[in-house]
Design a protein around this motif. Structure first.
Motif, PDB file in Angstrom:
ATOM      1  N   THR A 264       6.886 108.013  -1.789  1.00  0.00           N
ATOM      2  CA  THR A 264       6.667 106.759  -1.058  1.00  0.00           C
ATOM      3  C   THR A 264       5.224 106.530  -0.619  1.00  0.00           C
ATOM      4  O   THR A 264       4.723 105.397  -0.741  1.00  0.00           O
ATOM      5  CB  THR A 264       7.618 106.675   0.151  1.00  0.00           C
ATOM      6  OG1 THR A 264       8.967 106.574  -0.321  1.00  0.00           O
ATOM      7  CG2 THR A 264       7.309 105.456   1.018  1.00  0.00           C
TER       8      THR A 264
ATOM      9  N   ILE B 178       3.287 103.094  -1.624  1.00  0.00           N
ATOM     10  CA  ILE B 178       2.724 102.126  -0.675  1.00  0.00           C
ATOM     11  C   ILE B 178       1.258 101.852  -0.984  1.00  0.00           C
ATOM     12  O   ILE B 178       0.813 100.693  -1.036  1.00  0.00           O
ATOM     13  CB  ILE B 178       2.902 102.623   0.771  1.00  0.00           C
ATOM     14  CG1 ILE B 178       4.389 102.645   1.137  1.00  0.00           C
ATOM     15  CG2 ILE B 178       2.127 101.744   1.746  1.00  0.00           C
ATOM     16  CD1 ILE B 178       4.690 103.280   2.486  1.00  0.00           C
TER      17      ILE B 178
ATOM     18  N   THR C 286       0.999  99.970  -4.400  1.00  0.00           N
ATOM     19  CA  THR C 286       1.492  98.599  -4.351  1.00  0.00           C
ATOM     20  C   THR C 286       0.554  97.690  -3.554  1.00  0.00           C
ATOM     21  O   THR C 286       0.255  96.563  -3.979  1.00  0.00           O
ATOM     22  CB  THR C 286       2.910  98.546  -3.739  1.00  0.00           C
ATOM     23  OG1 THR C 286       3.764  99.448  -4.447  1.00  0.00           O
ATOM     24  CG2 THR C 286       3.492  97.144  -3.834  1.00  0.00           C
ATOM     25  N   LEU C 287       0.084  98.158  -2.413  1.00  0.00           N
ATOM     26  CA  LEU C 287      -0.868  97.365  -1.623  1.00  0.00           C
ATOM     27  C   LEU C 287      -2.164  97.145  -2.394  1.00  0.00           C
ATOM     28  O   LEU C 287      -2.724  96.047  -2.412  1.00  0.00           O
ATOM     29  CB  LEU C 287      -1.157  98.054  -0.290  1.00  0.00           C
ATOM     30  CG  LEU C 287      -0.028  98.029   0.757  1.00  0.00           C
ATOM     31  CD1 LEU C 287      -0.394  98.900   1.953  1.00  0.00           C
ATOM     32  CD2 LEU C 287       0.243  96.597   1.211  1.00  0.00           C
TER      33      LEU C 287
ATOM     34  N   SER D 230       3.509  95.971  -8.593  1.00  0.00           N
ATOM     35  CA  SER D 230       2.940  94.823  -7.885  1.00  0.00           C
ATOM     36  C   SER D 230       2.387  93.785  -8.857  1.00  0.00           C
ATOM     37  O   SER D 230       2.364  92.594  -8.561  1.00  0.00           O
ATOM     38  CB  SER D 230       1.828  95.285  -6.933  1.00  0.00           C
ATOM     39  OG  SER D 230       0.727  95.806  -7.652  1.00  0.00           O
TER      40      SER D 230
ATOM     41  N   PRO E 139      10.466 100.391  -0.459  1.00  0.00           N
ATOM     42  CA  PRO E 139       9.060 100.406  -0.034  1.00  0.00           C
ATOM     43  C   PRO E 139       8.141  99.648  -0.982  1.00  0.00           C
ATOM     44  O   PRO E 139       7.128  99.083  -0.550  1.00  0.00           O
ATOM     45  CB  PRO E 139       8.707 101.899   0.016  1.00  0.00           C
ATOM     46  CG  PRO E 139       9.753 102.594  -0.771  1.00  0.00           C
ATOM     47  CD  PRO E 139      10.988 101.761  -0.643  1.00  0.00           C
TER      48      PRO E 139
ATOM     49  N   ALA F  92       5.924  96.749   0.724  1.00  0.00           N
ATOM     50  CA  ALA F  92       4.461  96.840   0.602  1.00  0.00           C
ATOM     51  C   ALA F  92       3.929  95.688  -0.247  1.00  0.00           C
ATOM     52  O   ALA F  92       2.884  95.100   0.068  1.00  0.00           O
ATOM     53  CB  ALA F  92       4.069  98.182  -0.006  1.00  0.00           C
TER      54      ALA F  92
ATOM     55  N   GLY G 231       1.400  92.793   0.993  1.00  0.00           N
ATOM     56  CA  GLY G 231       0.128  92.616   0.284  1.00  0.00           C
ATOM     57  C   GLY G 231      -0.078  91.184  -0.181  1.00  0.00           C
ATOM     58  O   GLY G 231      -1.165  90.610  -0.019  1.00  0.00           O
TER      59      GLY G 231
END
Length: 265
Positions: free
Chosen positions: A85, A89, A92-93, A152, A186, A190, A194
């Motif tokens: 995780t 995070i 992805t951000l 993402s 998550p 995230a 974002g």
């Protein structure tokens, strides 16, 4: 508001297939939203960003139901979730931030390539052979970062990437699927944060009722419909052949990908 029936139908279709085949609907929601947003005359160079952000936010709600179901069946490896995780995070951000800086054309090319890859993977049922063990914390962080960045970029819950990774590390398929469902939460949170933050930070005006790159009317109707039809799809899994419907889903992906590809030229 006159577009709400279209969003409702989109959510119903996505929810049904998600429940029936156990897959996320991001690969359908994103291209369809780009077509709808174009018809609504949203800013052309922000249409795909809005579609990606809205889809990420929608996945938050669908992933909770999937996570809970797999957890009740004891199919979630929470140790893996714990270690992967942080990378998820960060990746992805970071991916959502990078997406906000890229033009829609580059994003569209990336998405079309990925949608063809995903459809072909499903059609040929390509699965990696177990060849190694799960890596340590640093390796899990790295794997999570890569999964997060790609997720993402295409607004998926990560299942198409997490399941093959875990399967290649000798994790049982049922546990790989259940753990990927848990990891999807998550990723979605995230990713949504974002896209909201980066959308609010850019100076170009966005459509009314947008929260950053999340278009709230579309989010609300899609989530409402998909929540109602996902259980129906899950029940039908046990009463009909899913192979034919899986092929229909794959054909739909190819058609949507081709429509986006044609739109590039």
């Amino acid at each position: 508001m006159e577009w709400w029936p279209v969003y409702l139908i989109l959510g119903a279709v996505v929810g049904f297939f998600a429940g029936l085949l156990g897959i996320g609907g991001g690969l359908i929601i994103v291209p369809v939203l780009t077509f709808i947003f174009s018809a609504q005359h949203f800013p052309p160079d922000r249409i795909l960003h809005l579609a990606l952000g809205t889809t990420m936010a929608a996945i938050i709600f669908t992933s909770v139901s999937s996570l809970r179901t797999h957890h009740l069946h004891g199919a979630v490896n929470w140790q893996v979730v714990k270690y992967i995780t942080p990378g998820i995070i960060v990746g992805t951000l970071g991916g959502a931030t990078l997406v906000s800086m890229l033009p829609s054309r580059i994003l569209s090319i990336f998405f079309v390539v990925f949608i063809y890859f995903a459809a072909t993977q499903m059609l040929l049922k390509i699965t990696p052979k177990p060849s190694r063990k799960l890596p340590g914390r640093a390796g899990m962080f790295g794997a999570g970062s890569i999964i997060g960045v790609i997720s993402s970029f295409v607004a998926i819950g990560g299942g198409l990437l997490t399941v093959p990774f875990l399967s290649s590390c000798n994790v049982k398929l049922q546990h790989a699927i259940g753990t990927a469902a848990a990891v999807g939460f998550p990723i979605a949170v995230a990713g949504a944060i974002g896209y909201i933050a980066n959308g609010m930070a850019q100076s170009q005006p966005l459509p009314e009722y947008s929260l950053g790159y999340v278009y709230l009317p579309a989010l609300g109707w899609v989530v409402l419909a998909s929540t109602l039809t996902a259980p129906l799809g899950a029940k039908m899994t046990h009463s009909m052949r899913t192979s034919t419907l899986r092929r229909i889903f794959v054909v739909l992906l190819y058609l949507l990908g081709t429509k986006m590809l044609i739109g590039l030229f």
